[in-house]
Design a protein around this motif. Structure first.
Motif, PDB file in Angstrom:
ATOM      1  N   VAL A 167       0.848  -1.196   0.000  1.00 48.67           N
ATOM      2  CA  VAL A 167       0.000   0.000   0.000  1.00 48.67           C
ATOM      3  C   VAL A 167       0.881   1.243   0.000  1.00 48.67           C
ATOM      4  O   VAL A 167       1.849   1.337   0.761  1.00 48.67           O
ATOM      5  CB  VAL A 167      -0.923   0.018   1.234  1.00 48.67           C
ATOM      6  N   LEU A 168       0.552   2.199  -0.844  1.00 51.41           N
ATOM      7  CA  LEU A 168       1.200   3.506  -0.851  1.00 51.41           C
ATOM      8  C   LEU A 168       0.117   4.568  -0.854  1.00 51.41           C
ATOM      9  O   LEU A 168      -0.823   4.493  -1.654  1.00 51.41           O
ATOM     10  CB  LEU A 168       2.093   3.666  -2.078  1.00 51.41           C
ATOM     11  N   THR A 169       0.224   5.553   0.038  1.00 50.59           N
ATOM     12  CA  THR A 169      -0.822   6.564   0.175  1.00 50.59           C
ATOM     13  C   THR A 169      -0.229   7.970   0.211  1.00 50.59           C
ATOM     14  O   THR A 169       0.928   8.167   0.571  1.00 50.59           O
ATOM     15  CB  THR A 169      -1.626   6.365   1.477  1.00 50.59           C
ATOM     16  N   PHE A 214      -9.354 -14.568  -4.322  1.00 51.04           N
ATOM     17  CA  PHE A 214      -8.409 -14.379  -5.416  1.00 51.04           C
ATOM     18  C   PHE A 214      -7.585 -13.123  -5.142  1.00 51.04           C
ATOM     19  O   PHE A 214      -7.968 -12.262  -4.332  1.00 51.04           O
ATOM     20  CB  PHE A 214      -9.149 -14.198  -6.743  1.00 51.04           C
ATOM     21  N   VAL A 215      -6.487 -12.988  -5.876  1.00 44.93           N
ATOM     22  CA  VAL A 215      -5.701 -11.769  -5.765  1.00 44.93           C
ATOM     23  C   VAL A 215      -6.543 -10.552  -6.137  1.00 44.93           C
ATOM     24  O   VAL A 215      -6.398  -9.460  -5.576  1.00 44.93           O
ATOM     25  CB  VAL A 215      -4.422 -11.892  -6.637  1.00 44.93           C
ATOM     26  N   GLU A 216      -7.494 -10.740  -7.070  1.00 47.29           N
ATOM     27  CA  GLU A 216      -8.401  -9.651  -7.458  1.00 47.29           C
ATOM     28  C   GLU A 216      -9.315  -9.247  -6.295  1.00 47.29           C
ATOM     29  O   GLU A 216      -9.625  -8.065  -6.115  1.00 47.29           O
ATOM     30  CB  GLU A 216      -9.258 -10.071  -8.658  1.00 47.29           C
ATOM     31  N   ASP A 217      -9.756 -10.243  -5.519  1.00 47.46           N
ATOM     32  CA  ASP A 217     -10.609  -9.943  -4.363  1.00 47.46           C
ATOM     33  C   ASP A 217      -9.847  -9.141  -3.316  1.00 47.46           C
ATOM     34  O   ASP A 217     -10.385  -8.194  -2.717  1.00 47.46           O
ATOM     35  CB  ASP A 217     -11.117 -11.238  -3.728  1.00 47.46           C
ATOM     36  N   VAL A 218      -8.594  -9.521  -3.101  1.00 43.23           N
ATOM     37  CA  VAL A 218      -7.790  -8.859  -2.073  1.00 43.23           C
ATOM     38  C   VAL A 218      -7.536  -7.398  -2.436  1.00 43.23           C
ATOM     39  O   VAL A 218      -7.704  -6.502  -1.613  1.00 43.23           O
ATOM     40  CB  VAL A 218      -6.455  -9.605  -1.869  1.00 43.23           C
ATOM     41  N   VAL A 219      -7.152  -7.155  -3.700  1.00 39.74           N
ATOM     42  CA  VAL A 219      -6.833  -5.783  -4.085  1.00 39.74           C
ATOM     43  C   VAL A 219      -8.083  -4.903  -4.067  1.00 39.74           C
ATOM     44  O   VAL A 219      -8.029  -3.718  -3.698  1.00 39.74           O
ATOM     45  CB  VAL A 219      -6.128  -5.750  -5.459  1.00 39.74           C
ATOM     46  N   ARG A 220      -9.223  -5.463  -4.438  1.00 38.13           N
ATOM     47  CA  ARG A 220     -10.466  -4.671  -4.405  1.00 38.13           C
ATOM     48  C   ARG A 220     -10.892  -4.348  -2.980  1.00 38.13           C
ATOM     49  O   ARG A 220     -11.342  -3.230  -2.690  1.00 38.13           O
ATOM     50  CB  ARG A 220     -11.576  -5.429  -5.122  1.00 38.13           C
ATOM     51  N   ALA A 221     -10.763  -5.318  -2.086  1.00 38.68           N
ATOM     52  CA  ALA A 221     -11.150  -5.078  -0.695  1.00 38.68           C
ATOM     53  C   ALA A 221     -10.261  -4.014  -0.058  1.00 38.68           C
ATOM     54  O   ALA A 221     -10.734  -3.136   0.673  1.00 38.68           O
ATOM     55  CB  ALA A 221     -11.073  -6.383   0.099  1.00 38.68           C
ATOM     56  N   ALA A 222      -8.960  -4.083  -0.333  1.00 36.67           N
ATOM     57  CA  ALA A 222      -8.051  -3.082   0.217  1.00 36.67           C
ATOM     58  C   ALA A 222      -8.335  -1.703  -0.369  1.00 36.67           C
ATOM     59  O   ALA A 222      -8.354  -0.697   0.349  1.00 36.67           O
ATOM     60  CB  ALA A 222      -6.605  -3.489  -0.052  1.00 36.67           C
ATOM     61  N   ALA A 223      -8.585  -1.648  -1.685  1.00 35.09           N
ATOM     62  CA  ALA A 223      -8.857  -0.364  -2.342  1.00 35.09           C
ATOM     63  C   ALA A 223     -10.134   0.273  -1.799  1.00 35.09           C
ATOM     64  O   ALA A 223     -10.192   1.493  -1.593  1.00 35.09           O
ATOM     65  CB  ALA A 223      -8.966  -0.564  -3.850  1.00 35.09           C
ATOM     66  N   ARG A 224     -11.150  -0.529  -1.562  1.00 33.55           N
ATOM     67  CA  ARG A 224     -12.394   0.018  -1.029  1.00 33.55           C
ATOM     68  C   ARG A 224     -12.176   0.631   0.351  1.00 33.55           C
ATOM     69  O   ARG A 224     -12.671   1.736   0.650  1.00 33.55           O
ATOM     70  CB  ARG A 224     -13.462  -1.077  -0.951  1.00 33.55           C
ATOM     71  N   ALA A 225     -11.419  -0.071   1.202  1.00 31.74           N
ATOM     72  CA  ALA A 225     -11.156   0.460   2.539  1.00 31.74           C
ATOM     73  C   ALA A 225     -10.301   1.719   2.483  1.00 31.74           C
ATOM     74  O   ALA A 225     -10.528   2.674   3.250  1.00 31.74           O
ATOM     75  CB  ALA A 225     -10.469  -0.615   3.385  1.00 31.74           C
ATOM     76  N   TRP A 234      -4.995   9.954  -1.846  1.00 32.20           N
ATOM     77  CA  TRP A 234      -4.606   9.177  -3.026  1.00 32.20           C
ATOM     78  C   TRP A 234      -3.981   7.875  -2.545  1.00 32.20           C
ATOM     79  O   TRP A 234      -3.381   7.822  -1.458  1.00 32.20           O
ATOM     80  CB  TRP A 234      -3.600   9.959  -3.869  1.00 32.20           C
ATOM     81  N   TYR A 235      -4.122   6.817  -3.324  1.00 28.85           N
ATOM     82  CA  TYR A 235      -3.486   5.558  -2.951  1.00 28.85           C
ATOM     83  C   TYR A 235      -3.166   4.732  -4.189  1.00 28.85           C
ATOM     84  O   TYR A 235      -3.749   4.907  -5.259  1.00 28.85           O
ATOM     85  CB  TYR A 235      -4.397   4.736  -2.018  1.00 28.85           C
ATOM     86  N   ARG A 236      -2.222   3.837  -4.008  1.00 27.04           N
ATOM     87  CA  ARG A 236      -1.988   2.744  -4.946  1.00 27.04           C
ATOM     88  C   ARG A 236      -1.808   1.484  -4.122  1.00 27.04           C
ATOM     89  O   ARG A 236      -1.030   1.480  -3.156  1.00 27.04           O
ATOM     90  CB  ARG A 236      -0.744   2.986  -5.809  1.00 27.04           C
ATOM     91  N   VAL A 237      -2.544   0.447  -4.452  1.00 27.03           N
ATOM     92  CA  VAL A 237      -2.425  -0.822  -3.739  1.00 27.03           C
ATOM     93  C   VAL A 237      -2.095  -1.918  -4.740  1.00 27.03           C
ATOM     94  O   VAL A 237      -2.705  -2.005  -5.806  1.00 27.03           O
ATOM     95  CB  VAL A 237      -3.708  -1.143  -2.938  1.00 27.03           C
ATOM     96  N   SER A 256      -5.796   4.997  -7.096  1.00 25.67           N
ATOM     97  CA  SER A 256      -6.845   5.992  -6.920  1.00 25.67           C
ATOM     98  C   SER A 256      -6.890   6.939  -8.097  1.00 25.67           C
ATOM     99  O   SER A 256      -5.872   7.293  -8.685  1.00 25.67           O
ATOM    100  CB  SER A 256      -6.594   6.786  -5.640  1.00 25.67           C
ATOM    101  N   GLU A 257      -8.103   7.359  -8.461  1.00 27.67           N
ATOM    102  CA  GLU A 257      -8.265   8.316  -9.550  1.00 27.67           C
ATOM    103  C   GLU A 257      -8.009   9.741  -9.099  1.00 27.67           C
ATOM    104  O   GLU A 257      -7.869  10.641  -9.931  1.00 27.67           O
ATOM    105  CB  GLU A 257      -9.675   8.203 -10.143  1.00 27.67           C
ATOM    106  N   ASN A 258      -7.941   9.957  -7.792  1.00 31.12           N
ATOM    107  CA  ASN A 258      -7.696  11.309  -7.296  1.00 31.12           C
ATOM    108  C   ASN A 258      -6.277  11.736  -7.667  1.00 31.12           C
ATOM    109  O   ASN A 258      -5.340  10.953  -7.630  1.00 31.12           O
ATOM    110  CB  ASN A 258      -7.835  11.354  -5.771  1.00 31.12           C
ATOM    111  N   GLU A 259      -6.093  12.999  -8.015  1.00 28.60           N
ATOM    112  CA  GLU A 259      -4.782  13.516  -8.354  1.00 28.60           C
ATOM    113  C   GLU A 259      -3.977  13.726  -7.088  1.00 28.60           C
ATOM    114  O   GLU A 259      -4.508  14.027  -6.022  1.00 28.60           O
ATOM    115  CB  GLU A 259      -4.906  14.838  -9.108  1.00 28.60           C
ATOM    116  N   LEU A 260      -2.659  13.587  -7.223  1.00 28.29           N
ATOM    117  CA  LEU A 260      -1.762  13.817  -6.080  1.00 28.29           C
ATOM    118  C   LEU A 260      -1.752  15.283  -5.714  1.00 28.29           C
ATOM    119  O   LEU A 260      -1.846  16.135  -6.564  1.00 28.29           O
ATOM    120  CB  LEU A 260      -0.351  13.361  -6.448  1.00 28.29           C
TER     121      LEU A 260
END
Length: 260
Positions: A167-169, A214-225, A234-237, A256-260
């Motif tokens: 995770v990077l925020t 799945f790896v897809e489930d994990v990344v989506r759950a983390a992104a939602r939180a 902003w984040y990248r997971v 994240s779609e938000n700009e830095l």
């Protein structure tokens, strides 16, 4: 003595970042559960400033002087103080810093309560320009995943593996390392532990198989939180699964779609 660095450059081009890399520095990091407690660790430090086109070079020793004169626990105020000191010493408009360090937490096993020390790789970055601090926090968190497909097609079994949630925020104000660890661990099938007794292994295994991902489930759950966190701008997971039955790793990422 003659100040060669402050003389004219042979090629008059501005430099985005110039400074020092891979310095080792003992640091203290505040903990979430007891804000007066600090964890001691050793950070690898990169420290830079911008350099105008008319200067030949920067004064490398002044970066070291800034670090030597700074001995506070890492938080928003102390981080900004360090970067401001760098700007002042180097007469720079903009300063950048990156700390990379292991962060140690005592984690109790889920059934026996046996304590064990977990280490997490943390990255802390900052940029100061015109007295405005932009800073980021990242952490690598190991989790366990159970394959939903394998669980569905096998008679009573499934393959499982360790995955790394990275995770990077960028955020407003102060963000606890423990908050990001909790988000990452909740996204997997199960957290991992340093010390497990037999009763703990049963709990971890049962919980993980009840929560295949799945790896897809994990990344989506983390992104939602991360999206729901009020301080994160902003984040990248990224999630990389170290597959146990395949000769490759599985990978997924969301930014994240938000700009830095």
């Amino acid at each position: 003595m003659k100040d060669v660095q402050s003389g004219p450059a042979d090629v008059a081009l501005p430099i985005d970042r110039v400074g020092v890399k891979n310095l080792s520095l003992p640091v203290r990091v505040r903990t979430r559960d007891d804000k007066e407690e600090v964890r001691h660790t050793v950070a690898e430090v990169d420290l830079y400033v911008d350099l105008p086109a008319h200067f030949k070079g920067t004064h490398m020793s002044r970066f070291i002087e800034a670090l030597e004169g700074w001995s506070e626990a890492l938080d928003y105020v102390s981080f900004k103080t360090l970067l401001q000191s760098v700007c002042d010493r180097l007469e720079a408009r903009r300063a950048h810093i990156r700390f990379r360090f292991p962060y140690f937490l005592t984690k109790k096993a889920p059934a026996s309560g046996s304590p064990g020390t977990m280490d997490y790789k943390v990255t802390l970055t900052g940029e100061l320009e015109d007295d405005q601090l932009t800073w980021g926090l990242g952490v690598d968190v190991p989790v366990m995943t159970v394959c939903p497909c394998s669980l569905a097609i096998c008679d009573g079994g499934a393959h499982s593996q360790r995955a790394i949630v990275r995770v990077l925020t960028r955020h407003t104000g102060f963000l606890w390392i423990e908050d990001l660890i909790a988000i990452a661990e909740a996204a997997g099938s199960s957290p991992v532990y340093a010390l497990l007794k037999r009763e703990d292994e049963k709990v971890v295994t049962d919980d993980a198989f009840a929560n295949p991902a799945f790896v897809e489930d994990v990344v989506r759950a983390a992104a939602r939180a991360l999206s729901d966190h009020p301080q994160i701008d902003w984040y990248r997971v990224e999630v990389e699964s170290q597959e146990s039955i395949h000769n490759h790793n599985a990978y997924a990422s969301i930014e994240s779609e938000n700009e830095l």
